[in-house]
Scaffold this active site. Structure first.
Site, short mmCIF file in Angstrom:
data_model
loop_
_atom_site.label_atom_id
_atom_site.label_comp_id
_atom_site.label_asym_id
_atom_site.label_seq_id
_atom_site.Cartn_x
_atom_site.Cartn_y
_atom_site.Cartn_z
N ASP A 47 0.84 -1.19 0.00
CA ASP A 47 0.00 0.00 0.00
C ASP A 47 0.88 1.24 0.00
O ASP A 47 1.55 1.53 0.99
CB ASP A 47 -0.89 0.00 1.26
CG ASP A 47 -1.79 1.23 1.31
OD1 ASP A 47 -2.86 1.18 0.68
OD2 ASP A 47 -1.42 2.22 1.97
N TYR A 52 3.31 9.55 -0.34
CA TYR A 52 4.42 8.91 0.38
C TYR A 52 5.76 9.10 -0.34
O TYR A 52 6.81 8.78 0.22
CB TYR A 52 4.17 7.41 0.59
CG TYR A 52 2.87 7.05 1.27
CD1 TYR A 52 2.07 8.01 1.89
CD2 TYR A 52 2.41 5.73 1.30
CE1 TYR A 52 0.87 7.68 2.49
CE2 TYR A 52 1.20 5.39 1.91
CZ TYR A 52 0.43 6.37 2.49
OH TYR A 52 -0.75 6.04 3.08
P1 NAD Z 1 0.87 1.04 12.03
O1 NAD Z 1 -0.33 0.95 12.88
O2 NAD Z 1 1.08 0.05 10.95
O3 NAD Z 1 2.12 1.10 13.00
C1 NAD Z 1 3.41 1.11 12.48
C2 NAD Z 1 4.40 1.29 13.62
O4 NAD Z 1 4.20 0.29 14.60
C3 NAD Z 1 5.84 1.11 13.14
O5 NAD Z 1 6.35 2.33 12.67
C4 NAD Z 1 6.53 0.63 14.39
O6 NAD Z 1 6.84 1.73 15.20
C5 NAD Z 1 5.46 -0.18 15.07
N1 NAD Z 1 5.54 -1.63 14.79
C6 NAD Z 1 5.27 -2.29 13.63
N2 NAD Z 1 5.42 -3.61 13.80
C7 NAD Z 1 5.78 -3.79 15.09
C8 NAD Z 1 6.07 -4.92 15.87
N3 NAD Z 1 5.99 -6.15 15.36
N4 NAD Z 1 6.42 -4.74 17.17
C9 NAD Z 1 6.49 -3.51 17.71
N5 NAD Z 1 6.21 -2.39 17.03
C10 NAD Z 1 5.86 -2.53 15.73
O7 NAD Z 1 0.89 2.54 11.47
P2 NAD Z 1 0.96 3.29 10.08
O8 NAD Z 1 2.25 3.17 9.44
O9 NAD Z 1 0.42 4.64 10.40
O10 NAD Z 1 -0.15 2.58 9.17
C11 NAD Z 1 0.15 1.49 8.33
C12 NAD Z 1 -0.11 1.83 6.88
O11 NAD Z 1 -1.42 2.33 6.70
C13 NAD Z 1 0.77 2.98 6.36
O12 NAD Z 1 2.08 2.56 6.10
C14 NAD Z 1 0.00 3.37 5.12
O13 NAD Z 1 0.25 2.44 4.07
C15 NAD Z 1 -1.44 3.23 5.61
N6 NAD Z 1 -1.98 4.55 6.04
C16 NAD Z 1 -2.94 5.12 5.27
C17 NAD Z 1 -3.49 6.34 5.62
C18 NAD Z 1 -4.56 6.93 4.78
O14 NAD Z 1 -4.90 8.10 4.97
N7 NAD Z 1 -5.12 6.20 3.84
C19 NAD Z 1 -3.06 7.00 6.78
C20 NAD Z 1 -2.08 6.40 7.57
C21 NAD Z 1 -1.56 5.16 7.19
#
Ligand code: NAD
Length: 274
Positions: A47, A52
């Site tokens: 995604d 990004y």
């Molecule tokens: P997320 O909820 O996926 O959290 C990611 C964070 O969690 C990482 O940076 C890390 O700090 C931690 N993490 C990940 N795996 C872990 C593990 N196994 N153990 C401990 N900590 C861990 O947050 P996100 O990146 O905000 O969201 C995921 C995806 O959603 C984004 O990369 C993007 O592709 C999408 N997104 C879309 C929108 C939108 O407006 N459409 C907005 C935000 C995010």
């Protein structure tokens, strides 16, 4: 044999892997390597978004993937500075990705202040008809935004990608999606890592001999949601994908259901952003 994610059916006859990789905030020069590692682990869905600034890296990894393009599912999104000009913006995304088509193209935010999302949706429908996006959908649409585009075009998005995690469960919107056959995709599925420190999540994880991230991802899967957790670390990419051999029980699900908070939103509010 690599374990693959189950898929969720889309109302246009296609299907999306239920667990994919989100690449928001991954610097462009690291993205190709992270996606390549994820593909080795077994991820088949990525995604990204124009916002990004890493579509090039995603595209390089997809083009060099050890599996055929048809086995992969690439999502990108239209930023709101191009709602008037979505077809050209889409072509630019395809060019940056270096691909002939994407699997899913989303309107990133409705940006109701601009009031151009109906026109953008009409353009996405044309893009799908051209075959260059196999499926089209939206992100961050509230019920009233969804009703407006459906009323205007008769075309129902296959997916609405919204903030969704145990602290912000979006039950009313999910019920509306179910009525209209829209799949719900969870962004920030781990609550940006915050939810992993929640005492209930930690306890449930201990009970199953799993990690908090695995419990939260399993919760999304058990709810029929599509989830796209982000990590850049190989060990966490593996951990987050190692969730297909256990299930939460009714007691776990009840406890996690109780974590929902009216003020649990972490990101922007679609009603007021843009
Ligand atoms: P997320 O909820 O996926 O959290 C990611 C964070 O969690 C990482 O940076 C890390 O700090 C931690 N993490 C990940 N795996 C872990 C593990 N196994 N153990 C401990 N900590 C861990 O947050 P996100 O990146 O905000 O969201 C995921 C995806 O959603 C984004 O990369 C993007 O592709 C999408 N997104 C879309 C929108 C939108 O407006 N459409 C907005 C935000 C995010």
């Amino acid at each position: 044999m690599t374990t693959l994610s189950p898929t969720v059916p889309l109302h246009d006859g296609r299907a999306i892997p239920q667990l994919g990789l989100g690449v928001w905030q991954i610097p462009s020069d690291q993205t190709e390597a992270v996606v390549r590692t994820a593909l080795d682990v077994g991820y088949r869905a990525v995604d990204t978004a124009t916002l990004y600034r890493n579509e090039e890296g995603v595209g390089r990894a997809v083009r060099a993937a050890p599996v055929p393009r048809e086995a992969l599912f690439v999502t990108t999104k239209l930023w709101q500075d191009r709602h008037r000009d979505a077809e050209r913006a889409f072509d630019e995304s395809l060019r940056r990705l270096g691909l002939d088509y994407v699997d899913l193209y989303l309107i990133h935010w409705p940006a109701p202040g601009q009031n151009r999302y109906v026109d953008a949706w009409k353009a996405l429908v044309r893009i799908q008809e051209s075959g260059r996006a196999r499926s089209v959908g939206v992100s961050n649409f509230d019920r009233d935004h969804l009703e407006r585009i459906i009323d205007a075009t008769g075309a129902v998005p296959v997916v609405n990608q919204v903030e969704l995690h145990p602290r912000f469960q979006q039950r009313a919107l999910r019920a509306f999606h179910a009525e209209r056959g829209i799949a719900t995709e969870s962004w920030s599925p781990l609550g940006q890592g915050e939810v992993l420190r929640d005492a209930t999540i930690v306890e449930v994880a201990r009970k199953h001999g799993r990690t908090p991230a695995q419990v939260v991802i399993r919760w999304h899967l058990d709810q029929g949601l599509v989830a796209i957790p982000k990590s850049v670390h190989a060990a966490r990419l593996r951990e987050n994908f190692d969730v297909f051999d256990f299930r939460l029980d009714d007691d776990d699900l009840r406890r996690i259901e109780a974590l929902d908070r009216r003020d649990g939103r972490m990101g922007l509010n679609p009603a007021t952003f843009g």
